[in-house]
Design an enzyme around this catalytic site. Structure first.
Site, PDB file in Angstrom:
ATOM      1  CG  ASP A   1      36.506  42.761  30.346  1.00 28.40           C
ATOM      2  OD1 ASP A   1      37.593  42.922  29.594  1.00 28.40           O
ATOM      3  OD2 ASP A   1      36.576  42.927  31.462  1.00 28.40           O
TER       4      ASP A   1
ATOM      5  CG  HIS B   1      41.068  33.118  30.875  1.00 25.51           C
ATOM      6  ND1 HIS B   1      42.472  33.658  30.972  1.00 25.51           N
ATOM      7  CD2 HIS B   1      40.413  34.394  31.464  1.00 25.51           C
ATOM      8  CE1 HIS B   1      42.264  35.053  31.647  1.00 25.51           C
ATOM      9  NE2 HIS B   1      41.041  35.160  31.871  1.00 25.51           N
TER      10      HIS B   1
END
Lengths: 360, 433
Positions: free
Chosen positions: B308, B312
């Site tokens: 996953d 960011h």
């Protein structure tokens, strides 16, 4: 070629991150006047006051004891002592507040600090961005202390870890409101002469209440038994594991407790579906005179304000002989003076002298 | 064509054939040409001595976010593929929550093209279930599969409508692809930012109860049973989900499931002090959940590990907990974390771990790879299991550094990654592109 570019990005990132990662040891003793004590001693509360969860019973007792001499200052015709003269304090409120902000401001002014009020608002993401930038700007202006209120839990700790100035949490989201917890403890101690062994029940919306969390930690540490009462929809799941008694009926809580601290019910909780109606809430959980009259003893009634009369509390109870709600407000100023004084490095045993101004 | 390559004398682990023995691996024309002892090297072949190393099929990650198109400052298909190669992955599946959403054949084709252009780890696109991931109309599965999509998912968002989930499972059967779901009942999760439990109560953060995931796991299993479709459950995080999946599998329902390295190793206590690197969705749960997930992986109730990988910008996580985005990067730490925490602690054997990170995910998504069988593409990994290293986000190949494992001491890492016989990562000499 792209690999080189990537390495450039990495080094640029490292440089840009530097000010954020800098975690200096607390240095609040920088530039203290002698009136505040020995510059080399460790401040008794640490650098910041973020919550009561991580304070020791001794530290809490110290704040309460330090607040005692400061109470008298507010009773003088000239309500000002020089303890924090030359200190600059920013009251940074990202959330509307009247009572807490004014209380802090009076505490600061009565200690002769220079204060600036900043009110900020905006969308939640903007707030997050603003918080980092605000931290950097405050750091750049070399202010001494920041009092912060913010709608996000953890915001005070976030700020405290990024600036050298002392940070005081004036309420962060649903986390803690430590000065409220301390002033509640002081008020209970004034009324009962002790906290240890008393049964104190928090009534209402514990789930969304920072006042409740600070009260739970403070009361448990000071030896009180703590109850919580309200509908399950407004209780954090597993709250009992913190060491509190759980009551689902207000009648049982009233029968058990020596002190009721009635929490404010935010009216939007009804719209979010946590309770069916304000009317029913009052009928089932309202602290009413009729219910209190059935209690085996007279209960001390507290409320952190602002009150919704006829929602969580009956006016006759709020205005009644056992209500200490206005004493809480009075004590709020003294407790905040004590916290400001101690975080600035003031020595508790000199509090009396400091307020006289003789040693300045 | 590349020179032939012989990996000489390593411990060869190939879970697809229950192989775990010292052997040589011969790679020729981009394919595995042979596995056995004392293989002769063809003329002009390069011979690498890999004694004391493990040779295994390259790792396969069925759940990554590479942010291209739309957020190339944070990651691109090329940088994501390089991070994957460095982590020992030879194939990754890119989720479609890009900007614009990967919900049509042109967008899917773009990702395939960028992957080929990067020439590193294979990047397989996952198409969106619904147009714009809006949860309303089915995307054109057929055309997307034609362009290279290997699955469909609205990941990042749950499929709220049970009708849409049902039709997606039915329609996907024609193309033989799984429907991957991010299991989260949105009205229950609401604005939650971490696991609902004692830690969230103390921190005053809005919790996401385990039931928010389990309701959707149960629903998806029921719909897979109803339709005969293949549902793949993304990043399972609760012990309740494990029990629901176990039951579904016992009933013969076509369900596969993945778990992340962080859900196998961290609990909600990582959120203390409001560490935004511990903010992910689904949230980190409790110790009992971690134990159940580990056991489920061992048993095969949960099929595979997926990272996953969710990059960011560094400053996005520099915010109050409520305001920070969900997700962490994981490609470059996945094997080290799993090996250190699961194999060295005796929960999985090394062949079991390779199975759960390579053969099983490849099988779940019907991808080539996950095997060293002769004739298979030479997607091969060489591991040094004795290499102790410390996670240093500044050294990541990924453009992003948002990881809760910074500073963590790990043992075991990829020293050589081959995709189609081509070296895409070498520990001692980073491959320039």
């Amino acid at each position: 070629m792209r690999w080189t570019w990537s390495a450039g990005f990495a080094s640029e990132l490292a440089t840009r991150q530097l000010p954020l990662k800098r975690l200096e040891p607390p240095q609040p003793s920088r530039g203290f006047s002698r009136a505040l004590g020995d510059e080399t001693m460790t401040p008794v509360l640490g650098k910041d006051l973020v919550g009561l969860e991580h304070l020791s019973p001794e530290q809490i007792r110290l704040v309460l004891d330090t607040a005692e001499p400061f109470k008298e200052v507010s009773e003088r015709p000239i309500k000002k002592v020089p303890a924090l003269r030359g200190k600059t304090i920013v009251n940074l409120f990202f959330e509307a507040s009247t009572r807490t902000r004014i209380s802090f401001e009076f505490a600061e002014k009565r200690l002769s600090a220079d204060t600036v009020n900043v009110a900020a608002s905006g969308s939640s993401v903007q707030k997050g961005e603003t918080l980092v930038d605000t931290a950097r700007n405050l750091e750049a202006m070399r202010i001494d202390m920041v009092v912060i209120r913010h709608p996000s839990s953890g915001a005070a700790e976030f700020l405290g870890r990024r600036i050298r100035s002392n940070v005081i949490n004036a309420g962060d989201g649903k986390h803690e409101h430590p000065t409220q917890g301390l002033l509640d403890l002081l008020t209970i101690r004034d009324k009962h002469g002790k906290v240890d062994g008393l049964k104190v029940c928090l009534v209402g919306d514990v789930l969304h209440s920072r006042v409740a969390r600070s009260n739970i930690w403070g009361l448990l540490k000071m030896g009180a038994e703590v109850g919580v009462c309200g509908p399950d929809t407004l209780m954090p799941r597993g709250i009992e594991e913190l060491g509190v008694c759980r009551f689902r009926r207000i009648e049982e809580a009233i029968e058990w407790a020596d002190v009721l601290n009635v929490l404010r019910l935010q009216l939007e909780r009804m719209e979010k579906g946590f309770i069916p109606s304000v009317r029913e809430y009052y009928r089932v959980f309202g602290v009413t005179l009729e219910r209190l009259e059935k209690a085996p003893r007279a209960l001390t009634i507290m409320h952190p304000g602002p009150m919704n009369r006829g929602v969580e509390i009956d006016s006759r109870v709020a205005d009644g002989p056992h209500s200490v709600i206005l004493d809480q407000v009075t004590n709020g100023v003294a407790v905040r003076m004590a916290v400001l004084y101690l975080l600035a490095g003031g020595r508790p045993e000199l509090a009396d002298a400091a307020k006289g101004g003789s040693s300045e | 064509m590349n020179r032939a390559l012989v990996l000489r004398g390593g411990r060869v682990i190939d879970p697809s054939r229950n192989l775990d023995e010292p052997a040589d691996v011969l790679i020729q024309d981009g394919k595995v040409a042979g596995v056995g002892r004392g293989l002769g090297a063809p003329d002009g072949a390069e011979v690498r001595d890999v004694r004391d190393r493990v040779v295994a099929p390259g790792l396969v990650d069925v759940h990554v976010h590479l942010r291209e198109p739309g957020n190339e400052d944070v990651e691109t298909i090329a940088t994501g593929a390089r991070a994957a190669a460095a982590g020992g992955f030879t194939a990754v599946c890119a989720m479609p929550n890009t900007d614009p959403v990967t919900d049509n054949q042109a967008a899917v084709g773009f990702i395939v093209r960028q992957s080929v252009r990067a020439g590193l780890t294979r990047v397989y696109p996952i198409g969106a279930i619904s147009v714009g991931q809006k949860g309303e109309r089915l995307s054109e599965f057929g055309e997307m599969v034609g362009a290279g999509a290997v699955a469909v998912s609205d990941d990042g968002k749950p499929v709220v409508s049970s009708h849409l989930m049902r039709t997606a499972l039915e329609y996907a059967r024609t193309f033989g692809i799984p429907v991957a779901d991010h299991c989260e009942e949105p009205t229950l999760a609401d604005a939650g930012v971490m696991h609902e439990g004692l830690v969230s109560a103390r921190l005053g953060l809005k919790g996401i109860p385990a039931a928010a995931e389990e309701i959707m796991v149960a629903r998806d299993a029921l719909l897979a049973g109803l339709t005969g479709g293949h549902v793949h459950l993304c990043h399972i995080s609760t012990r309740g989900s494990v029990e629901l999946i176990r039951r579904a599998k016992e009933e013969g329902i076509r369900v596969t499931a993945e778990v992340t390295p962080h859900h196998l190793t961290l609990t909600d206590r990582a959120c203390e002090r409001y560490d935004t690197h511990a903010k992910m969705n689904p949230p980190l749960r409790e110790a009992a959940d971690v134990a159940a997930l580990r056991a489920a992986l061992k048993e095969g109730v949960v099929d595979c590990i997926a990272s996953d990988h969710a990059p960011h910008a560094y400053d996005a996580k520099e915010a109050a907990f409520d305001d920070a985005p969900f997700g962490i990067v994981g490609l470059e730490t996945a094997f080290g974390v799993a090996h250190t925490e699961l194999v060295l602690s005796g929960i999985l054997t090394l062949p079991e771990l390779i199975h759960r990170m390579s053969t099983a995910p490849a099988a779940a998504f019907g991808l080539p790879g996950g095997t060293l069988a002769p004739g298979a593409p030479a997607d091969v990994l060489v591991l040094d299991l004795t290499d102790s290293w410390t996670v240093d986000p500044a050294a990541f190949c990924s453009k992003s550094r948002n990881t809760p494992f910074a500073g963590r001491a790990l043992t075991g890492r990829a020293v050589l990654t081959l995709v189609g016989g081509k070296v895409v990562h070498q520990a001692d000499a980073p491959v320039a592109q």
